[in-house]
Design a protein around this motif. Sequence first.
Motif, short mmCIF file in Angstrom:
data_model
loop_
_atom_site.label_atom_id
_atom_site.label_comp_id
_atom_site.label_asym_id
_atom_site.label_seq_id
_atom_site.Cartn_x
_atom_site.Cartn_y
_atom_site.Cartn_z
N ALA A 131 36.17 32.16 52.15
CA ALA A 131 34.99 32.08 51.29
C ALA A 131 33.79 32.58 52.07
O ALA A 131 33.68 32.33 53.28
CB ALA A 131 34.74 30.64 50.82
N TYR A 132 32.91 33.28 51.39
CA TYR A 132 31.64 33.72 51.97
C TYR A 132 31.80 34.45 53.30
O TYR A 132 31.09 34.20 54.27
CB TYR A 132 30.68 32.53 52.12
N TYR A 165 44.47 39.34 53.69
CA TYR A 165 43.51 38.84 52.71
C TYR A 165 44.21 37.92 51.71
O TYR A 165 45.06 38.36 50.95
CB TYR A 165 42.86 40.04 52.00
N ARG A 166 43.86 36.62 51.73
CA ARG A 166 44.47 35.58 50.88
C ARG A 166 46.00 35.61 50.94
O ARG A 166 46.69 35.40 49.93
CB ARG A 166 44.04 35.72 49.42
N TYR A 196 27.09 37.27 52.82
CA TYR A 196 27.19 37.26 51.36
C TYR A 196 25.82 36.98 50.75
O TYR A 196 25.16 35.99 51.10
CB TYR A 196 28.20 36.19 50.90
N PRO A 198 24.62 35.76 47.87
CA PRO A 198 24.21 34.48 47.27
C PRO A 198 23.91 33.41 48.33
O PRO A 198 23.09 32.52 48.11
CB PRO A 198 25.43 34.06 46.43
N LYS A 225 28.25 26.18 40.66
CA LYS A 225 28.96 27.25 39.97
C LYS A 225 30.40 26.91 39.59
O LYS A 225 30.92 27.40 38.59
CB LYS A 225 28.95 28.45 40.93
N GLY A 236 40.69 26.85 40.93
CA GLY A 236 39.83 27.82 41.62
C GLY A 236 39.99 29.19 40.98
O GLY A 236 40.25 29.30 39.77
N SER A 237 39.84 30.23 41.78
CA SER A 237 39.97 31.60 41.25
C SER A 237 41.40 31.78 40.75
O SER A 237 42.35 31.56 41.50
CB SER A 237 39.71 32.63 42.34
N ASN A 241 41.25 39.31 43.71
CA ASN A 241 40.42 40.50 43.54
C ASN A 241 41.30 41.73 43.79
O ASN A 241 41.86 41.86 44.87
CB ASN A 241 39.26 40.49 44.54
N PHE A 262 33.49 46.29 46.83
CA PHE A 262 33.18 46.26 48.26
C PHE A 262 34.23 47.06 49.02
O PHE A 262 35.42 46.98 48.70
CB PHE A 262 33.19 44.81 48.78
N LYS A 270 37.67 46.76 47.16
CA LYS A 270 37.99 45.49 46.49
C LYS A 270 37.07 45.35 45.28
O LYS A 270 35.85 45.52 45.41
CB LYS A 270 37.73 44.35 47.49
N GLN A 296 31.81 30.94 35.63
CA GLN A 296 32.54 31.82 36.54
C GLN A 296 33.82 32.29 35.84
O GLN A 296 34.74 31.49 35.65
CB GLN A 296 32.82 31.08 37.87
N GLU A 333 46.51 34.22 41.47
CA GLU A 333 46.47 33.74 42.86
C GLU A 333 47.29 32.47 43.07
O GLU A 333 48.03 32.36 44.05
CB GLU A 333 45.01 33.51 43.29
P1 NAP Z 1 30.54 35.69 44.41
O1 NAP Z 1 29.68 35.27 45.52
O2 NAP Z 1 29.99 35.68 43.02
O3 NAP Z 1 31.15 37.11 44.71
C1 NAP Z 1 32.01 37.75 43.77
C2 NAP Z 1 33.10 38.46 44.51
O4 NAP Z 1 32.51 39.49 45.29
C3 NAP Z 1 33.84 37.54 45.45
O5 NAP Z 1 35.15 37.46 44.98
C4 NAP Z 1 33.72 38.15 46.83
O6 NAP Z 1 34.97 38.48 47.44
C5 NAP Z 1 33.00 39.46 46.62
N1 NAP Z 1 31.85 39.58 47.56
C6 NAP Z 1 30.59 39.11 47.38
N2 NAP Z 1 29.81 39.47 48.43
C7 NAP Z 1 30.60 40.15 49.28
C8 NAP Z 1 30.37 40.78 50.55
N3 NAP Z 1 29.17 40.78 51.13
N4 NAP Z 1 31.43 41.38 51.15
C9 NAP Z 1 32.65 41.40 50.58
N5 NAP Z 1 32.92 40.81 49.38
C10 NAP Z 1 31.90 40.22 48.74
O7 NAP Z 1 31.89 34.79 44.41
P2 NAP Z 1 32.14 33.31 43.94
O8 NAP Z 1 33.15 33.33 42.88
O9 NAP Z 1 30.84 32.59 43.71
O10 NAP Z 1 32.85 32.70 45.23
C11 NAP Z 1 32.15 32.58 46.46
C12 NAP Z 1 33.14 32.60 47.61
O11 NAP Z 1 34.04 31.50 47.47
C13 NAP Z 1 34.01 33.86 47.62
O12 NAP Z 1 34.22 34.23 48.94
C14 NAP Z 1 35.28 33.43 46.96
O13 NAP Z 1 36.41 34.12 47.46
C15 NAP Z 1 35.37 31.95 47.34
N6 NAP Z 1 36.05 31.20 46.27
C16 NAP Z 1 37.41 31.31 46.21
C17 NAP Z 1 38.12 30.60 45.25
C18 NAP Z 1 39.62 30.67 45.21
O14 NAP Z 1 40.22 29.86 44.52
N7 NAP Z 1 40.25 31.58 45.91
C19 NAP Z 1 37.45 29.80 44.34
C20 NAP Z 1 36.07 29.75 44.41
C21 NAP Z 1 35.38 30.44 45.40
P3 NAP Z 1 35.92 37.42 48.21
O15 NAP Z 1 36.52 36.59 47.13
O16 NAP Z 1 36.89 38.33 48.88
O17 NAP Z 1 35.09 36.65 49.17
#
Ligand code: NAP
Length: 338
Positions: A131-132, A165-166, A196, A198, A225, A236-237, A241, A262, A270, A296, A333
């Motif tokens: 994450a992040y 990756y994951r 990241y 956000p 979120k 979760g997700s 991606n 990205f 991705k 989301q 996933e």
């Molecule tokens: P977000 O910040 O809205 O971003 C959307 C997507 O863009 C994410 O999937 C993230 O990839 C990618 N991203 C954003 N900024 C990036 C950067 N600077 N470089 C590379 N990739 C970038 O995503 P969100 O849904 O709120 O989730 C925030 C983080 O929590 C993410 O990293 C996400 O993977 C993780 N998360 C994972 C799950 C799960 O079940 N796997 C559930 C909730 C949140 P990545 O996913 O590769 O980081």
Amino acid sequence: MTLHFQSRFSLKALNTLGFDAVAERFVRVRSIDELLELRDEVKRSSSPLLILGGGSNLVLADAVPGIVAQLAIEGRAFEALDAESVRVTVGGGENWHELVRSSLGQGLYGLENLALIPGSVGAAPVQNIGAYGVEVKDLIEAVEVYDWAEDRVYWLDNRSCDFAYRDSRFKRESGRYLITRVRFLLSRQPHTVTSYAPLREVLSPQQREQPEAVFDAVCRIRSEKLPDPRELGNAGSFFKNPVVSAEDHRRLKSAYPSLVSFPEGEGRFKLAAGWLIDQLGWKGRRMQNVGVHAKQALVLVNYGGGDRGQLEKLANAIQRDVLDAYGVELEPEPRFYP
Ligand code: NAP
Ligand code: FAD
């Protein structure tokens, strides 16, 4: 025999989607000795076996045949390696977020971006949780496993876990390894990752250097979120991606200039699966007792009374729409079991 098997055991409280799944037999495993007892019972009864952590990355059917064993090995050990690095060895049954929170409280840094991820320590290496901009592989020194193929317990070093990756060797060779302990290398020096947007946007330049501020921000953003599984079932997700070639990325970017993507190395890109789904109007839509989360689009939820059949129908409809619109295949996933 110290293991206590329970028949027809409800897993409703043990999977974050909140599906009303019933295990044929259920048991908690608290030590390596109990694990060896479990091995004997699995062999004796020729039962299928599911290793369960917190049930936050699983889509269960109504009836789960064979044995479901929840890994509950606890314990933490600390070893200072030098002025900066500390080796932390943690039982696979410990709660992940609790480890992140308490490490930070002890001035041991590195895990802060991975705050509020549900589940167990033992499951973290399975999909190399991330994450992040941080992945758990960045902090793992080694993983202790029971290997069903070799019938022994041993340590795999970071390289041997084949993290991606994951993904990891544990996910690719599902069923072969049971993770009993994980060894982390944490640091007394902060090395924060705030790339990241956000996360970066809500932190002042000074806060970006402070792991505690990063932890707080991650917790705040996620709580706003993502649905809390205790209130709204989810895993979760729901989709990974997708990663596409430079050519496909060019085609999509010219058709959809606001595409969120990205660079992913080796000229590949991705794509944010949530963006692809959101653009097609799925956010907030409901089908029977399941739906797409309103905040989301990547998170599918169970409003109560939903089941795997309903979720599969919804997921299939989303996958079809995304394929038709963008020519991109979405892959789930979480693990479907059985
Ligand atoms: P977000 O910040 O809205 O971003 C959307 C997507 O863009 C994410 O999937 C993230 O990839 C990618 N991203 C954003 N900024 C990036 C950067 N600077 N470089 C590379 N990739 C970038 O995503 P969100 O849904 O709120 O989730 C925030 C983080 O929590 C993410 O990293 C996400 O993977 C993780 N998360 C994972 C799950 C799960 O079940 N796997 C559930 C909730 C949140 P990545 O996913 O590769 O980081
Ligand atoms: P389970 O769901 O119980 O099991 C998952 C898989 O691992 C199964 O195949 C199981 O058999 C196997 N397994 C479990 N324990 C062991 C063990 N000890 N040895 C061998 N195999 C084992 N994931 C991310 O990567 N990043 C996120 O930011 C993130 N956010 C999430 C947010 C929410 C609200 C939810 C519900 C999920 C999120 N996830 C995220 C997914 C999930 O939390 C992680 O994959 C987590 O590591 C799963 O842990 P668990 O203990 O619940 O595993």
